[in-house]
Design an enzyme around this catalytic site. Structure first.
Site, PDB file in Angstrom:
ATOM      1  N   THR A 139      22.304  17.538   3.737  1.00 24.89           N
ATOM      2  CA  THR A 139      20.956  17.824   4.194  1.00 24.89           C
ATOM      3  C   THR A 139      20.773  17.278   5.599  1.00 24.89           C
ATOM      4  O   THR A 139      21.475  16.346   6.012  1.00 24.89           O
ATOM      5  CB  THR A 139      19.904  17.189   3.262  1.00 24.89           C
TER       6      THR A 139
ATOM      7  N   ARG B 146      14.698  13.331  -9.085  1.00 25.91           N
ATOM      8  CA  ARG B 146      15.972  12.970  -8.471  1.00 25.91           C
ATOM      9  C   ARG B 146      16.586  11.760  -9.159  1.00 25.91           C
ATOM     10  O   ARG B 146      17.798  11.701  -9.367  1.00 25.91           O
ATOM     11  CB  ARG B 146      15.786  12.700  -6.976  1.00 25.91           C
TER      12      ARG B 146
ATOM     13  N   ASP C 279      19.262  20.505  -4.848  1.00 26.47           N
ATOM     14  CA  ASP C 279      18.335  21.601  -4.646  1.00 26.47           C
ATOM     15  C   ASP C 279      17.195  21.324  -5.601  1.00 26.47           C
ATOM     16  O   ASP C 279      17.410  21.154  -6.806  1.00 26.47           O
ATOM     17  CB  ASP C 279      18.974  22.962  -4.926  1.00 26.47           C
ATOM     18  N   SER C 280      16.022  21.222  -5.062  1.00 21.80           N
ATOM     19  CA  SER C 280      14.896  20.804  -5.881  1.00 21.80           C
ATOM     20  C   SER C 280      13.640  21.539  -5.474  1.00 21.80           C
ATOM     21  O   SER C 280      13.571  22.141  -4.398  1.00 21.80           O
ATOM     22  CB  SER C 280      14.685  19.293  -5.754  1.00 21.80           C
TER      23      SER C 280
ATOM     24  N   ASN D 151      17.577  16.563   6.268  1.00 21.43           N
ATOM     25  CA  ASN D 151      16.258  16.013   5.996  1.00 21.43           C
ATOM     26  C   ASN D 151      16.352  14.490   5.891  1.00 21.43           C
ATOM     27  O   ASN D 151      16.911  13.951   4.939  1.00 21.43           O
ATOM     28  CB  ASN D 151      15.711  16.607   4.687  1.00 21.43           C
ATOM     29  N   ALA D 152      15.801  13.781   6.878  1.00 18.82           N
ATOM     30  CA  ALA D 152      15.897  12.324   6.911  1.00 18.82           C
ATOM     31  C   ALA D 152      15.198  11.680   5.723  1.00 18.82           C
ATOM     32  O   ALA D 152      15.615  10.619   5.240  1.00 18.82           O
ATOM     33  CB  ALA D 152      15.305  11.791   8.215  1.00 18.82           C
TER      34      ALA D 152
ATOM     35  N   PHE E 159       6.726  13.218   0.258  1.00 23.88           N
ATOM     36  CA  PHE E 159       6.856  14.383   1.135  1.00 23.88           C
ATOM     37  C   PHE E 159       6.871  15.626   0.264  1.00 23.88           C
ATOM     38  O   PHE E 159       6.814  15.545  -0.963  1.00 23.88           O
ATOM     39  CB  PHE E 159       8.125  14.280   1.998  1.00 23.88           C
ATOM     40  N   GLY E 160       6.920  16.790   0.896  1.00 20.30           N
ATOM     41  CA  GLY E 160       6.931  18.022   0.120  1.00 20.30           C
ATOM     42  C   GLY E 160       5.657  18.167  -0.700  1.00 20.30           C
ATOM     43  O   GLY E 160       4.541  18.029  -0.183  1.00 20.30           O
ATOM     44  N   TYR E 161       5.823  18.401  -1.993  1.00 22.34           N
ATOM     45  CA  TYR E 161       4.682  18.607  -2.879  1.00 22.34           C
ATOM     46  C   TYR E 161       4.206  17.308  -3.547  1.00 22.34           C
ATOM     47  O   TYR E 161       3.304  17.343  -4.383  1.00 22.34           O
ATOM     48  CB  TYR E 161       5.046  19.639  -3.957  1.00 22.34           C
TER      49      TYR E 161
END
Length: 206
Positions: free
Chosen positions: A9, A186, A69-70, A11-12, A157-159
């Site tokens: 990834t 995760r 993958d999530s 993505n940090a 982050f994300g949702y």
């Protein structure tokens, strides 16, 4: 002996989260980000896309590679956004746009019809150069909850800001990082993955 694991990834946030999760269980392991070309994620499941990314990272770096993958799946939306979670509002949309679109689509639904869950699939790929015949393994974690009505919290982050895990009246983004790492999708996937990761790490080091 230190172990360097490539996380497929750029993505940090994900790198930091994986480092915290892995570091708590494998203090000798260091997670580094993948700096190679991004493969086309044309799988139709979380597992397929995780394997695509992990295989690419392992082949490019020659190291043990992990990829996740999530995404979030919403019951009344037929498990959408699913694998499209990261680009739900468009390929160039960010987290906020994705959250706003999903909340708008769910605006007519009240509890208990706002059920959702985070899903994570983690793929482990060891290239043949490190282990005879190579190795692949896939683990899955699921985190049940409910969609909030508005974003809350700043830790995730994300949702995360619109997901209230079962048993909580706060969102995942309002949980302390150590609390989230102990129970997230995760974390659950990694608990399943850990014995296999430790096994192949020992074989590679032998």
């Amino acid at each position: 002996m230190s172990l360097e694991i490539v996380l497929a990834t750029h993505n940090a946030h994900k790198v930091a989260e994986f480092q915290r999760i892995i570091g708590e269980r494998m203090p000798h392991a260091t997670v580094v980000s993948y700096d190679g070309p991004e493969p086309v994620e044309d799988g139709v499941t979380f597992a397929e896309n995780a394997l695509i990314k992990a295989r690419a990272a392992a082949a490019h770096t020659g190291r043990i590679a992990l990829a996740d993958d999530s995404g979030i799946v919403v019951d009344v939306l037929g498990e959408a956004p699913g694998i499209l979670s990261a680009r739900w509002a468009g390929h160039k949309a960010g987290d906020e746009a994705n959250r706003r679109l999903l909340l708008d689509q769910m605006s007519d639904f009240a509890r208990p019809n706002r059920g959702a869950e985070f899903r994570c699939t983690i793929a482990l790929v060891v290239p043949e150069g490190l282990l005879a015949g190579g190795s692949e393994f896939v683990a899955e974690g699921r985190w049940r909850g409910t969609l909030a009505y508005e974003p809350r919290g700043s830790h995730g982050f994300g949702y995360d800001p619109i997901f209230e895990p079962d048993g909580h009246e706060i969102t995942a983004a309002e949980l302390k990082p150590e609390e989230k790492n102990a129970r997230s999708h995760r974390a659950l996937a990694f608990v399943e993955l850990l014995p296999e990761l430790e096994r192949v790490a020992a074989q590679v080091a032998a």
